[in-house]
Design a protein around this motif. Structure first.
Motif, PDB file in Angstrom:
ATOM      1  N   GLU A   5       0.825  -1.208   0.000  1.00 38.79           N
ATOM      2  CA  GLU A   5       0.000   0.000   0.000  1.00 38.79           C
ATOM      3  C   GLU A   5       0.863   1.264   0.000  1.00 38.79           C
ATOM      4  O   GLU A   5       0.511   2.264  -0.636  1.00 38.79           O
ATOM      5  CB  GLU A   5      -0.921   0.016   1.224  1.00 38.79           C
ATOM      6  N   LYS A   8       2.147   1.767  -3.467  1.00 33.28           N
ATOM      7  CA  LYS A   8       1.029   2.195  -4.308  1.00 33.28           C
ATOM      8  C   LYS A   8       0.742   3.679  -4.079  1.00 33.28           C
ATOM      9  O   LYS A   8       0.496   4.425  -5.021  1.00 33.28           O
ATOM     10  CB  LYS A   8      -0.213   1.355  -3.996  1.00 33.28           C
ATOM     11  N   GLU A   9       0.817   4.109  -2.832  1.00 40.71           N
ATOM     12  CA  GLU A   9       0.607   5.522  -2.495  1.00 40.71           C
ATOM     13  C   GLU A   9       1.706   6.395  -3.117  1.00 40.71           C
ATOM     14  O   GLU A   9       1.432   7.478  -3.642  1.00 40.71           O
ATOM     15  CB  GLU A   9       0.589   5.702  -0.971  1.00 40.71           C
ATOM     16  N   ASP A  11       3.392   5.609  -5.812  1.00 38.43           N
ATOM     17  CA  ASP A  11       3.111   5.599  -7.246  1.00 38.43           C
ATOM     18  C   ASP A  11       2.039   6.639  -7.578  1.00 38.43           C
ATOM     19  O   ASP A  11       2.167   7.376  -8.553  1.00 38.43           O
ATOM     20  CB  ASP A  11       2.667   4.210  -7.697  1.00 38.43           C
ATOM     21  N   ASN A  12       1.004   6.720  -6.769  1.00 32.57           N
ATOM     22  CA  ASN A  12      -0.043   7.729  -6.984  1.00 32.57           C
ATOM     23  C   ASN A  12       0.514   9.143  -6.857  1.00 32.57           C
ATOM     24  O   ASN A  12       0.136  10.039  -7.618  1.00 32.57           O
ATOM     25  CB  ASN A  12      -1.193   7.532  -5.989  1.00 32.57           C
ATOM     26  N   LEU A  13       1.402   9.349  -5.903  1.00 33.15           N
ATOM     27  CA  LEU A  13       2.039  10.646  -5.704  1.00 33.15           C
ATOM     28  C   LEU A  13       2.862  11.027  -6.936  1.00 33.15           C
ATOM     29  O   LEU A  13       2.766  12.148  -7.431  1.00 33.15           O
ATOM     30  CB  LEU A  13       2.922  10.594  -4.460  1.00 33.15           C
ATOM     31  N   PHE A  15       2.479   9.812  -9.959  1.00 38.63           N
ATOM     32  CA  PHE A  15       1.553   9.997 -11.075  1.00 38.63           C
ATOM     33  C   PHE A  15       0.933  11.394 -11.040  1.00 38.63           C
ATOM     34  O   PHE A  15       0.812  12.049 -12.079  1.00 38.63           O
ATOM     35  CB  PHE A  15       0.460   8.923 -11.066  1.00 38.63           C
ATOM     36  N   SER A  16       0.562  11.849  -9.852  1.00 40.79           N
ATOM     37  CA  SER A  16      -0.027  13.187  -9.747  1.00 40.79           C
ATOM     38  C   SER A  16       0.990  14.272 -10.097  1.00 40.79           C
ATOM     39  O   SER A  16       0.618  15.337 -10.576  1.00 40.79           O
ATOM     40  CB  SER A  16      -0.604  13.423  -8.353  1.00 40.79           C
ATOM     41  N   GLN A  17       2.273  13.995  -9.877  1.00 44.14           N
ATOM     42  CA  GLN A  17       3.333  14.969 -10.155  1.00 44.14           C
ATOM     43  C   GLN A  17       3.746  14.953 -11.632  1.00 44.14           C
ATOM     44  O   GLN A  17       4.021  15.993 -12.203  1.00 44.14           O
ATOM     45  CB  GLN A  17       4.550  14.649  -9.272  1.00 44.14           C
ATOM     46  N   HIS A  21       3.095   6.590 -14.243  1.00 40.99           N
ATOM     47  CA  HIS A  21       3.272   5.678 -13.116  1.00 40.99           C
ATOM     48  C   HIS A  21       4.728   5.249 -13.027  1.00 40.99           C
ATOM     49  O   HIS A  21       5.481   5.356 -14.002  1.00 40.99           O
ATOM     50  CB  HIS A  21       2.380   4.445 -13.280  1.00 40.99           C
TER      51      HIS A  21
END
Length: 86
Positions: A5, A8-9, A11-13, A15-17, A21
Motif C-alpha cells: 500500500e 502504491k501511495e 506511485d499515486n504521488l 503519477f499526480s506529479q 506511473h
C-alpha cells in the motif's frame, strides 16, 4: 498500512506529479533504497548497469522531492516515506 500500500501511495504521488506511473525499475530502486541496498545490487537484480540505476534513482528522488516539498536523497528517503505512512 503494509508495504504494498505504501508503494502504491508513492506511485499515486508520482503519477499526480508527472502523469506517469512508476516503472518496474523505479519501484525496485525505491524498495532497494528503502531496504538499504546499494545501486550495484539493485542494478544486478534488474539486469541493468549501475549507472542506469543511479540515473533512474536520482530522477525518482528529484520527483519525490518536488512532490513532498523537501530535499530528498538516498540517505533520507526512508524517513520521508515513513512520515508519508503516518
Amino acid at each position: 498500512m503494509d508495504t504494498q500500500e505504501v508503494f502504491k501511495e508513492i506511485d499515486n504521488l508520482v503519477f499526480s506529479q508527472t502523469g506517469k506511473h512508476l516503472d518496474t525499475l523505479q519501484i525496485g530502486i525505491l524498495k532497494g533504497v528503502f531496504n538499504g541496498q546499494k545501486y550495484a545490487k539493485i542494478a544486478g537484480e534488474y539486469k541493468c548497469s549501475e549507472g542506469h540505476a543511479r540515473d533512474k534513482g536520482y530522477e525518482l528522488l528529484h520527483i519525490l522531492s518536488e512532490a513532498l516539498g523537501e530535499d530528498l536523497n538516498k540517505s533520507n528517503v526512508r524517513s520521508a516515506i515513513e512520515r508519508l505512512i503516518i
